[in-house]
Design a protein around this motif. Structure first.
Motif, PDB file in Angstrom:
ATOM      1  N   ARG A 175      38.869  -2.336  11.580  1.00 60.79           N
ATOM      2  CA  ARG A 175      40.054  -1.979  10.833  1.00 60.79           C
ATOM      3  C   ARG A 175      40.136  -2.556   9.163  1.00 60.79           C
ATOM      4  O   ARG A 175      40.644  -2.114   8.554  1.00 60.79           O
ATOM      5  N   TYR A 187      51.656  -3.659  11.228  1.00 58.32           N
ATOM      6  CA  TYR A 187      50.406  -3.153  10.388  1.00 58.32           C
ATOM      7  C   TYR A 187      50.485  -4.035   8.993  1.00 58.32           C
ATOM      8  O   TYR A 187      49.452  -3.896   8.338  1.00 58.32           O
ATOM      9  N   TYR A 233      44.847  -7.374  11.495  1.00 55.63           N
ATOM     10  CA  TYR A 233      43.513  -6.883  10.933  1.00 55.63           C
ATOM     11  C   TYR A 233      42.549  -7.920  11.289  1.00 55.63           C
ATOM     12  O   TYR A 233      41.420  -7.689  11.353  1.00 55.63           O
TER      13      TYR A 233
END
Length: 276
Positions: free
Chosen positions: A26, A14, A20
């Motif tokens: 997201r 993450y 991303y």
């Protein structure tokens, strides 16, 4: 061991930009969250800066006033208490003066019509020029107008109304009164007149009518009935509510009854109202 390694890698993914970039939705959510946090922080900082500026200005004014006071003390010594500081006169706005006069004229027009056609009655019907007693003949309009008459400086009209209350207002009526309407119009109106004029007749009358309303609070829950007979003290609820009390009534009635206890020093009115 492999599972542990894979789990730690999945946690750190993450933090990687590539994660991303492959997931535009997201990324958009992350961007929106960043913008919202930035705006929040900016807003807090702006408010803090504005507050600091205001406090700084107030401190400067306080310092100036203290210096001025010290200068006056040094110059006049013990005679300070006798000094009258110059008063700053604020010129009145001619438009505001004219508006006030127009409002006063409108009040006089309505009041003189009430005096002529419905004196002592609850309401004036302006088209038929007849008085009607919608609240049991308690002089609702007259009592409701006392504070306005006093504030507007209509001394003659106020005194005439006070004489009617002292000599003609009688609450011993075989009438099914609304506890709510009687409280806000009659108890409240009399208390307002007492607060403004400090005339005992208004407080005595407020106690009289409040004592007649008090049995409405004699319920298991403390929530009052909405209707009561002023002469016989028989409370009940109207049929259109299904026999239930109206909660909004008991909430607003607390104001007048608590105020009455504060003025008379008798706690019974406040105790009844707050029990609800």
């Amino acid at each position: 061991m492999a599972r542990t390694s894979r789990s730690s890698v999945s946690k750190w993914r993450y933090c990687q930009p590539s994660y991303y970039l492959k997931r535009p939705q997201r990324l958009a959510l992350l961007f929106i969250a960043f913008v919202c946090c930035s705006l929040f922080v900016w807003d807090r900082q702006t408010l803090t800066r504005e507050h600091e500026v205001e406090v700084s200005k107030l401190n400067e004014e306080l310092t100036t006033l203290r210096s001025l006071l010290e200068d006056i003390k040094n110059a006049h010594g013990d005679a300070l208490g006798k000094i009258e500081l110059p008063k700053k006169e604020v010129p009145e706005d001619p438009i505001e003066i004219e508006r006030r006069q127009k409002v006063k004229e409108a009040m006089l027009h309505a009041w003189s019509s009430y005096e002529q056609y419905a004196w002592g009655q609850d309401e004036l019907q302006p088209q038929s020029k007849n008085g009607v007693n919608s609240f049991g003949g308690l002089g609702a309009t007259l009592i409701d107008s006392l504070d306005t008459l006093y504030i507007m400086g209509l001394e003659e009209q106020f005194q005439k109304a006070k004489e009617w209350i002292a000599n003609s207002l009688d609450f011993n009526k075989d009438y099914e009164a609304s506890v709510f309407e009687t409280t806000i119009r009659v108890v409240g109106g009399l208390l307002s007149a007492y607060d403004l004029s400090n005339d005992q007749v208004f407080l005595d009358k407020a106690k009289d009518i409040a004592d007649r309303l008090l049995p409405a609070w004699d319920t298991p829950s403390g929530i009052p009935y909405n209707i009561i007979n002023l002469a016989h003290g028989r409370p009940h609820n109207p049929g259109w509510t299904g026999g239930e009390s109206i909660l909004a009534d008991s909430g607003t009635e607390q104001l007048e009854f608590i105020a009455l206890s504060q003025r008379t020093g008798d706690p019974k009115y406040q105790q009844k109202a707050q029990r609800a």
